[in-house]
Structure formats: structure tokens, C-alpha cells
Design an enzyme around this catalytic site. Structure first.
Site, short mmCIF file in Angstrom:
data_model
loop_
_atom_site.label_atom_id
_atom_site.label_comp_id
_atom_site.label_asym_id
_atom_site.label_seq_id
_atom_site.Cartn_x
_atom_site.Cartn_y
_atom_site.Cartn_z
N GLY A 93 22.85 -0.39 -33.09
CA GLY A 93 23.66 -1.38 -33.80
C GLY A 93 24.79 -0.80 -34.61
CG HIS A 100 27.69 2.52 -42.60
ND1 HIS A 100 28.34 3.03 -41.49
CD2 HIS A 100 27.02 1.42 -42.19
CE1 HIS A 100 28.08 2.25 -40.44
NE2 HIS A 100 27.27 1.28 -40.84
CG HIS A 102 23.61 -1.44 -43.44
ND1 HIS A 102 24.53 -2.44 -43.24
CD2 HIS A 102 23.75 -0.59 -42.39
CE1 HIS A 102 25.19 -2.23 -42.11
NE2 HIS A 102 24.74 -1.10 -41.57
P1 5GP Z 1 26.96 -0.92 -38.63
O1 5GP Z 1 26.90 -2.07 -37.64
O2 5GP Z 1 27.91 0.15 -38.16
O3 5GP Z 1 25.63 -0.38 -39.02
O4 5GP Z 1 27.53 -1.53 -39.97
C1 5GP Z 1 28.88 -1.71 -40.20
C2 5GP Z 1 29.00 -2.72 -41.31
O5 5GP Z 1 30.31 -2.67 -41.83
C3 5GP Z 1 28.73 -4.17 -40.86
O6 5GP Z 1 27.66 -4.71 -41.62
C4 5GP Z 1 30.06 -4.87 -41.14
O7 5GP Z 1 29.90 -6.18 -41.62
C5 5GP Z 1 30.72 -3.97 -42.16
N1 5GP Z 1 32.17 -3.96 -42.11
C6 5GP Z 1 32.97 -3.86 -41.02
N2 5GP Z 1 34.25 -3.85 -41.36
C7 5GP Z 1 34.28 -3.96 -42.71
C8 5GP Z 1 35.35 -4.01 -43.65
O8 5GP Z 1 36.55 -3.95 -43.32
N3 5GP Z 1 35.01 -4.13 -44.97
C9 5GP Z 1 33.70 -4.19 -45.38
N4 5GP Z 1 33.48 -4.30 -46.70
N5 5GP Z 1 32.67 -4.12 -44.51
C10 5GP Z 1 32.96 -4.03 -43.20
#
Ligand code: 5GP
Ligand code: ZN
Length: 114
Positions: A93, A100, A102
Site C-alpha cells: 500500500g 513515513h 502513519h
Molecule cells: P502510503 O500509502 O504511501 O503509506 O501513505 C501516503 C500517505 O500520504 C497517504 O495516507 C496520503 O493520504 C498522504 N498524502 C499524499 N499526498 C499528500 C500531501 O500532499 N499532503 C499530505 N499531508 N498527505 C499526503
């Protein structure tokens, strides 16, 4: 300007709602929250994913986890509990390839996650 959106957030060329910052890391609200509280904790240095960390990254990884707890606590999540997630790779995911954590809370979570 960086092509990585989280590097752009670090640079300040992309806006974010910051909740914590120091020399090495940044925490801000996820733009698409999956819980009442959904924060992201990132290193300022670009590391694509957990699959790219080296032994020399132990200090920053420990620091990031400490800040995960700090921002969760400041958001009032300690008593109820909260979840920290690191999606690693597309199949897990991961959509943003800048490491990062969460930090999510304010609702009940199920296990196993989907
Ligand atoms: P991943 O799917 O890679 O684990 O999580 C990426 C996260 O980054 C997602 O929860 C998504 O909502 C968040 N995200 C994507 N683009 C941006 C953005 O431009 N600003 C912020 N604050 N969050 C973002
Ligand atoms: Zn980056």
C-alpha cells in the site's frame, strides 16, 4: 524543486498542517485521514522506504518512533491507544516513496488490517 511530494513538504514548497518539526524530522496531518487523528512522521532526509534503510540509520529510526509517540500523546491518543504503520512497497500500500510512519487514532482498529 523536488519531485518527491514529501521532500516538497519539507522544503515548504507544498503546504502541510505541521504538528512537530526539528532538524531531522517533520510531522504533519495526512491530507486524506483514515482515522479521527491521522498524522505522518517523516525524516527530512529522503529515504524511499523501510526497505532502503541501513544500519547507519538506526539513530533516525529510533528518533522517528520517539516522535510518533510524542505527537500521538500530544493529540491525546495515549490513553485509548493508537496505531503506527509503515507501508513498505506497492503491494503493502505504499504510494509515496519517502519513508513515513502513519500515526492513527481516535477510532477502534481491527486486526489483521486489510
Ligand atoms: P502510503 O500509502 O504511501 O503509506 O501513505 C501516503 C500517505 O500520504 C497517504 O495516507 C496520503 O493520504 C498522504 N498524502 C499524499 N499526498 C499528500 C500531501 O500532499 N499532503 C499530505 N499531508 N498527505 C499526503
Ligand atoms: Zn522525499
Amino acid at each position: 524543486m523536488s519531485e518527491c511530494i514529501f521532500c516538497r513538504i519539507v522544503e515548504g514548497t507544498l503546504p502541510s498542517k505541521r504538528v512537530y518539526e526539528d532538524d531531522e524530522c517533520l510531522a504533519f496531518h495526512d491530507v486524506n485521514p483514515q482515522a479521527r487523528v491521522h498524522l505522518l512522521v517523516i525524516p527530512k532526509r529522503h529515504i524511499p522506504s523501510l526497505a532502503d534503510v541501513q544500519l547507519s540509520d538506526r539513530p533516525i529510526l529510533g528518533h522517528l518512533l520517539t516522535i510518533c509517540h510524542r505527537v500521538a500523546d500530544e493529540a491525546g491518543l495515549t490513553a485509548q491507544g493508537y496505531r503506527v504503520v509503515i507501508n513498505t512497497g506497492a503491494a503493502a500500500g505504499q504510494t509515496v516513496f519517502h519513508l513515513h510512519f502513519h500515526v492513527m487514532g481516535g477510532r477502534t482498529f481491527r486486526w489483521p488490517p486489510g
